[in-house]
Enzyme design. Structure first.
Site, PDB file in Angstrom:
ATOM      1  N   GLU A 129      14.571  41.083  56.978  1.00  0.00           N
ATOM      2  CA  GLU A 129      14.908  42.481  57.313  1.00  0.00           C
ATOM      3  C   GLU A 129      15.750  42.500  58.576  1.00  0.00           C
ATOM      4  O   GLU A 129      15.649  41.612  59.418  1.00  0.00           O
ATOM      5  CB  GLU A 129      13.651  43.344  57.450  1.00  0.00           C
ATOM      6  CG  GLU A 129      12.582  42.793  58.397  1.00  0.00           C
ATOM      7  CD  GLU A 129      12.515  43.524  59.727  1.00  0.00           C
ATOM      8  OE1 GLU A 129      13.523  44.166  60.097  1.00  0.00           O
ATOM      9  OE2 GLU A 129      11.479  43.443  60.393  1.00  0.00           O
ATOM     10  N   ARG A 135       4.227  40.814  63.563  1.00  0.00           N
ATOM     11  CA  ARG A 135       4.198  40.835  62.095  1.00  0.00           C
ATOM     12  C   ARG A 135       5.404  41.555  61.496  1.00  0.00           C
ATOM     13  O   ARG A 135       5.317  42.219  60.474  1.00  0.00           O
ATOM     14  CB  ARG A 135       2.882  41.431  61.566  1.00  0.00           C
ATOM     15  CG  ARG A 135       1.659  40.710  62.082  1.00  0.00           C
ATOM     16  CD  ARG A 135       0.402  41.123  61.355  1.00  0.00           C
ATOM     17  NE  ARG A 135       0.391  40.643  59.969  1.00  0.00           N
ATOM     18  CZ  ARG A 135       0.062  39.406  59.597  1.00  0.00           C
ATOM     19  NH1 ARG A 135      -0.279  38.506  60.515  1.00  0.00           N
ATOM     20  NH2 ARG A 135       0.074  39.056  58.332  1.00  0.00           N
ATOM     21  N   CYS A 192      18.820  36.212  59.164  1.00  0.00           N
ATOM     22  CA  CYS A 192      18.930  34.764  59.007  1.00  0.00           C
ATOM     23  C   CYS A 192      18.727  33.982  60.297  1.00  0.00           C
ATOM     24  O   CYS A 192      17.997  32.984  60.317  1.00  0.00           O
ATOM     25  CB  CYS A 192      20.244  34.386  58.335  1.00  0.00           C
ATOM     26  SG  CYS A 192      21.696  34.236  59.392  1.00  0.00           S
ATOM     27  N   HIS A 245      26.293  32.017  58.463  1.00  0.00           N
ATOM     28  CA  HIS A 245      24.896  31.931  58.040  1.00  0.00           C
ATOM     29  C   HIS A 245      24.286  30.643  58.569  1.00  0.00           C
ATOM     30  O   HIS A 245      24.902  29.571  58.504  1.00  0.00           O
ATOM     31  CB  HIS A 245      24.795  31.981  56.510  1.00  0.00           C
ATOM     32  CG  HIS A 245      23.395  31.848  56.002  1.00  0.00           C
ATOM     33  ND1 HIS A 245      22.376  32.697  56.395  1.00  0.00           N
ATOM     34  CD2 HIS A 245      22.827  30.955  55.137  1.00  0.00           C
ATOM     35  CE1 HIS A 245      21.258  32.346  55.797  1.00  0.00           C
ATOM     36  NE2 HIS A 245      21.498  31.288  55.039  1.00  0.00           N
ATOM     37  N   ASP A 303      16.106  26.785  54.033  1.00  0.00           N
ATOM     38  CA  ASP A 303      16.687  28.070  54.420  1.00  0.00           C
ATOM     39  C   ASP A 303      15.724  29.169  54.007  1.00  0.00           C
ATOM     40  O   ASP A 303      15.565  29.450  52.821  1.00  0.00           O
ATOM     41  CB  ASP A 303      18.047  28.266  53.737  1.00  0.00           C
ATOM     42  CG  ASP A 303      18.659  29.629  54.016  1.00  0.00           C
ATOM     43  OD1 ASP A 303      18.166  30.341  54.916  1.00  0.00           O
ATOM     44  OD2 ASP A 303      19.636  29.993  53.330  1.00  0.00           O
TER      45      ASP A 303
END
Length: 284
Positions: free
Chosen positions: A42, A67, A72, A111, A126
């Site tokens: 997220e 939590r 990435c 990424h 990943d």
């Protein structure tokens, strides 16, 4: 080397891993699957104009104690710290995202991915690619179809890079091209700043979340669009309607509970700036 500030026990409790802590392929398979399932992808902090921090203490505070999930750089930085604490040899790499694009599209390496060196050879790990993050470590060798708890995946060569592909239904789709050159953390700080700050970044205007589900499903939220994709490629779609619907979906499907003020601010930004046509191809 392991980061002395990293709390291995807290991370393993967060992801629900109770098995071996030896740096073996079996352990790597277990923690990849556990982390990917437990900690949702997220980017809500970026939507709220909060720049994600990548130091280990901040990542633990947000994603373990708080939590929350992350995108990435956050996911794979935290996962790298966890792997190193277990004794794995990890090299930081980058990849060029070509999801929804031509395989040879001229893309920046934005990424973050990880190479884990084992006696069996080098593997890619990943946990931070949202709706198609591999849920198993993948042998970094071309032309081998590899099973995961979700989609079959493979690498195909393209020049000096390896293209990760996923089989969705009866077709192979490109995900990203792995660049073999090791990276230093300052390069992730640059790309993280760009992803979180550039006015055209999709993260600044859209509420994005993703998580691998049971029975080889994938769950993705892109603003009001909520998709449940099955292993055969079929997709169940529904549209979220109102704050209560968003709140329930975030909590029940992604394990995320936002303060009321944060959810209201996120939805206001989506209403004023969010993508109204087809979802971004990286999150479709």
């Amino acid at each position: 080397m392991p980061d002395e500030s990293f709390d291995q026990d807290a991370w393993l409790r967060r992801i629900g891993h109770k098995g071996s802590r030896s740096p073996t392929l079996e352990t790597l398979r277990a923690v990849v699957a556990a982390h990917a399932s437990a900690i949702a992808y997220e980017s809500i902090d970026v939507l709220l104009d909060r720049h994600p921090k990548l130091d280990v203490e901040s990542l633990q505070r947000k994603m373990i104690a708080g939590r929350r999930g992350g995108y990435c750089f956050e996911q794979n930085m935290l996962f790298r710290a966890g792997l190193r604490s277990l004794g794995f040899a990890v090299t930081s790499l980058q990849a060029r995202v070509v999801r929804g694009l031509a395989v040879d599209a001229p893309r920046p390496a934005f990424h973050m991915v990880l190479r884990v060196d084992l006696p069996e050879g080098p593997y890619l790990a990943d946990v931070g690619f949202g709706n198609l993050a591999p849920t198993a470590p993948l042998v970094l060798s071309p032309e081998i179809e590899q099973e995961t708890p979700h989609e079959p995946m493979r690498f195909v060569p393209m020049g000096d890079e390896l293209v990760l592909q996923s089989r969705l239904g009866d077709r192979w789709e490109h995900i990203y091209r792995v660049v073999a050159l090791p990276r230093v953390d300052a390069e992730y700080e640059i790309t993280n700043w760009f992803a979180a700050s550039h006015p055209d970044s999709p993260y600044r205007s859209n509420l994005i979340a993703a998580r691998p589900g049971p029975n080889r499903t994938r769950i993705t939220m892109f603003n009001a669009r909520l998709n449940l994709r099955h292993a055969d490629g079929e997709v169940e779609r529904r549209t979220l309607d109102g704050a209560a619907d968003y709140r329930a979906a975030l909590a029940d499907l992604f394990g995320l509970s936002l303060p009321e003020a944060d959810l209201a601010a996120a939805l206001a930004t989506v209403e004023s700036k969010g993508t109204r046509g087809a979802p971004h191809p990286f999150f479709a």
